[in-house]
Enzyme design. Sequence first.
Site, mmCIF file in Angstrom:
data_model
loop_
_atom_site.group_PDB
_atom_site.id
_atom_site.type_symbol
_atom_site.label_atom_id
_atom_site.label_comp_id
_atom_site.label_asym_id
_atom_site.label_seq_id
_atom_site.Cartn_x
_atom_site.Cartn_y
_atom_site.Cartn_z
ATOM 1 N N HIS A 1 0.870 -1.182 0.000
ATOM 2 C CA HIS A 1 0.000 0.000 0.000
ATOM 3 C C HIS A 1 0.911 1.238 0.000
ATOM 4 O O HIS A 1 2.033 1.174 0.499
ATOM 5 C CB HIS A 1 -0.837 -0.058 1.287
ATOM 6 C CG HIS A 1 -1.863 1.010 1.437
ATOM 7 N ND1 HIS A 1 -1.558 2.267 1.890
ATOM 8 C CD2 HIS A 1 -3.204 1.010 1.218
ATOM 9 C CE1 HIS A 1 -2.670 2.999 1.949
ATOM 10 N NE2 HIS A 1 -3.688 2.256 1.545
ATOM 11 N N ASP B 1 3.352 -4.237 8.095
ATOM 12 C CA ASP B 1 2.125 -3.473 7.908
ATOM 13 C C ASP B 1 0.955 -4.416 8.218
ATOM 14 O O ASP B 1 0.614 -5.292 7.418
ATOM 15 C CB ASP B 1 2.071 -2.954 6.470
ATOM 16 C CG ASP B 1 0.749 -2.253 6.160
ATOM 17 O OD1 ASP B 1 -0.183 -2.321 6.987
ATOM 18 O OD2 ASP B 1 0.654 -1.643 5.076
ATOM 19 N N GLN C 1 -4.304 -4.759 7.502
ATOM 20 C CA GLN C 1 -5.345 -5.716 7.116
ATOM 21 C C GLN C 1 -5.279 -7.027 7.889
ATOM 22 O O GLN C 1 -6.263 -7.778 7.903
ATOM 23 C CB GLN C 1 -5.277 -6.013 5.607
ATOM 24 C CG GLN C 1 -5.467 -4.793 4.719
ATOM 25 C CD GLN C 1 -6.820 -4.118 4.898
ATOM 26 O OE1 GLN C 1 -7.774 -4.702 5.431
ATOM 27 N NE2 GLN C 1 -6.922 -2.877 4.466
ATOM 28 N N LYS D 1 -10.299 -0.289 10.885
ATOM 29 C CA LYS D 1 -10.508 -1.475 10.051
ATOM 30 C C LYS D 1 -10.899 -2.685 10.895
ATOM 31 O O LYS D 1 -11.140 -3.765 10.382
ATOM 32 C CB LYS D 1 -9.240 -1.779 9.253
ATOM 33 C CG LYS D 1 -8.906 -0.684 8.252
ATOM 34 C CD LYS D 1 -7.742 -1.082 7.384
ATOM 35 C CE LYS D 1 -7.150 0.075 6.625
ATOM 36 N NZ LYS D 1 -7.999 0.611 5.580
ATOM 37 N N CYS E 1 -4.915 2.488 -3.533
ATOM 38 C CA CYS E 1 -3.660 3.024 -2.972
ATOM 39 C C CYS E 1 -2.514 2.027 -3.156
ATOM 40 O O CYS E 1 -1.671 1.864 -2.259
ATOM 41 C CB CYS E 1 -3.811 3.401 -1.502
ATOM 42 S SG CYS E 1 -5.055 4.638 -1.214
HETATM 43 N N1 C6P Z 1 -6.220 0.626 3.027
HETATM 44 C C1 C6P Z 1 -8.058 0.297 1.495
HETATM 45 O O1 C6P Z 1 -9.171 0.578 1.021
HETATM 46 P P1 C6P Z 1 -4.770 3.926 7.325
HETATM 47 O O2 C6P Z 1 -5.394 4.732 6.215
HETATM 48 O O3 C6P Z 1 -3.575 4.598 7.893
HETATM 49 O O4 C6P Z 1 -5.747 3.452 8.334
HETATM 50 O O5 C6P Z 1 -4.264 2.559 6.639
HETATM 51 C C2 C6P Z 1 -3.393 2.607 5.547
HETATM 52 C C3 C6P Z 1 -3.175 1.240 4.994
HETATM 53 C C4 C6P Z 1 -1.925 0.658 5.129
HETATM 54 N N2 C6P Z 1 -1.685 -0.588 4.709
HETATM 55 C C5 C6P Z 1 -2.639 -1.336 4.147
HETATM 56 C C6 C6P Z 1 -2.320 -2.735 3.733
HETATM 57 C C7 C6P Z 1 -3.923 -0.807 3.967
HETATM 58 O O6 C6P Z 1 -4.864 -1.553 3.417
HETATM 59 C C8 C6P Z 1 -4.195 0.516 4.378
HETATM 60 C C9 C6P Z 1 -5.539 1.132 4.140
HETATM 61 C C10 C6P Z 1 -7.570 1.052 2.697
HETATM 62 O O7 C6P Z 1 -7.365 -0.594 1.011
HETATM 63 C C11 C6P Z 1 -7.725 2.529 2.507
HETATM 64 S S1 C6P Z 1 -6.681 3.173 1.237
#
Ligand code: C6P
Length: 407
Positions: free
Chosen positions: A123, A200, A203, A226, A366
């Site tokens: 991401h 990371d 998810q 999430k 993203c």
């Molecule tokens: N992905 C998706 O629709 P934040 O925004 O900081 O809570 O998480 C960022 C992020 C980082 N790593 C992974 C693997 C992610 O999936 C995400 C967030 C969402 O896929 C919003 S772009």
Amino acid sequence: MQMFDAEKIREDFPVLEREVNGKDLVYLDNTATSQKPRQVMDAISEFYEKHNANIHRGVHALSQEASEMFDKGRENVADFIWCLPEELIFTRGTTESINLVAYSWALHNLKEGDEIIISKMEHHSNIIPWHLISKLTGANVKAVEMGNDFSMSMESLESLISSRTKIVAVTHFSNVLGTVTPAKDICKLARDYDAVSVIDGAQSAPHLPINVKGMGCDFFAFSAHKMLGPTGIGGLYGKVELLEEMPPFNGGGGMIADVSFDHSTYAKPPEKFEAGTPNIAGVAGFSAAVDYLKKVGMENVHEHEKVLNRIVIKRLNGMEKVKLYGPENVDKRGAVYSFNAEGMNPHDVAVLLDQEGIAVRSGHHCAQPLMKELGIEGTARASPYLYNTEEEVKTFLDILEEIVSKL
Ligand code: C6P
């Protein structure tokens, strides 16, 4: 193991009773953000209704209550990922957690010629902070290849890693492919080369049981929103010896030991990294979300999603004009289904599904470098969670089949 009942779980989520475009809402955009149970909303309301005060800054009763709630919240979230409370920093979410590691640990430890290894399925939150650090330090960013089965290629990682590698920063669970990566093996390999591992977990924390000690990572980043919690709050696990040697990320109130006009010393972790008034209500909600998931049992969440995987993957693979991007093996993936329908823009697929009350995301998610790697602009993406039933995913599949049959 407790009995898992998605229908019963749904009763706690008021928004799931909604209709959208005259149809029952089928919410399949959980990878973007999850819905919130009543228990989480109640915990936030209760904080504001009964205990609202700043924390660790007052001797009055409300401040004491708020501080106690905040500290217990940290213990609870730390327990959820199997770490000590002092190893858990509250941040705004995964993005801020990774930036904290980048600007605190990496900026002060990397030099020209050093290497940061990421992967091709990251991401942007686990790519851009490293680009920024690479510009400031002269370190180079390298990316691990994907295997043919959409796995993270350990052969590729083994060929990239060397004594120049200082950081291995990879996803535990791809938000596009659903791939679950062998985080434990990756962290072990990083350790063998004296590199710091950054996982990371945006998810994975919502969908898999997490034990950061068992995984052996140095850092683990995750977001509350999430995993049934509110937006604007998340966590960073860091090994205590690393946190102790790292400089603060931000300066301000709440993170100091002693301050004079020309000098300051800092509190111990985690406070060292939490300058300013924190998101106190967010921690109330995060802790309630963790309580909810603990009660359901993360093994149960994972097993439920495997059942959904079996239904969805078989049907999507059977649809002639549909291509699924992600591992077929239900044991090596989570419940995220990125797909394209032949000749259709993914946004159009999402709009047609929305007309039937089905919420999916479309676009590059993203993860533009991954899209380039796959040779596509974007995908439509359906992602269920613990409250989605087998009937709901079948409705999604039936409607998708209808859409595709008209092509
Ligand atoms: N992905 C998706 O629709 P934040 O925004 O900081 O809570 O998480 C960022 C992020 C980082 N790593 C992974 C693997 C992610 O999936 C995400 C967030 C969402 O896929 C919003 S772009």
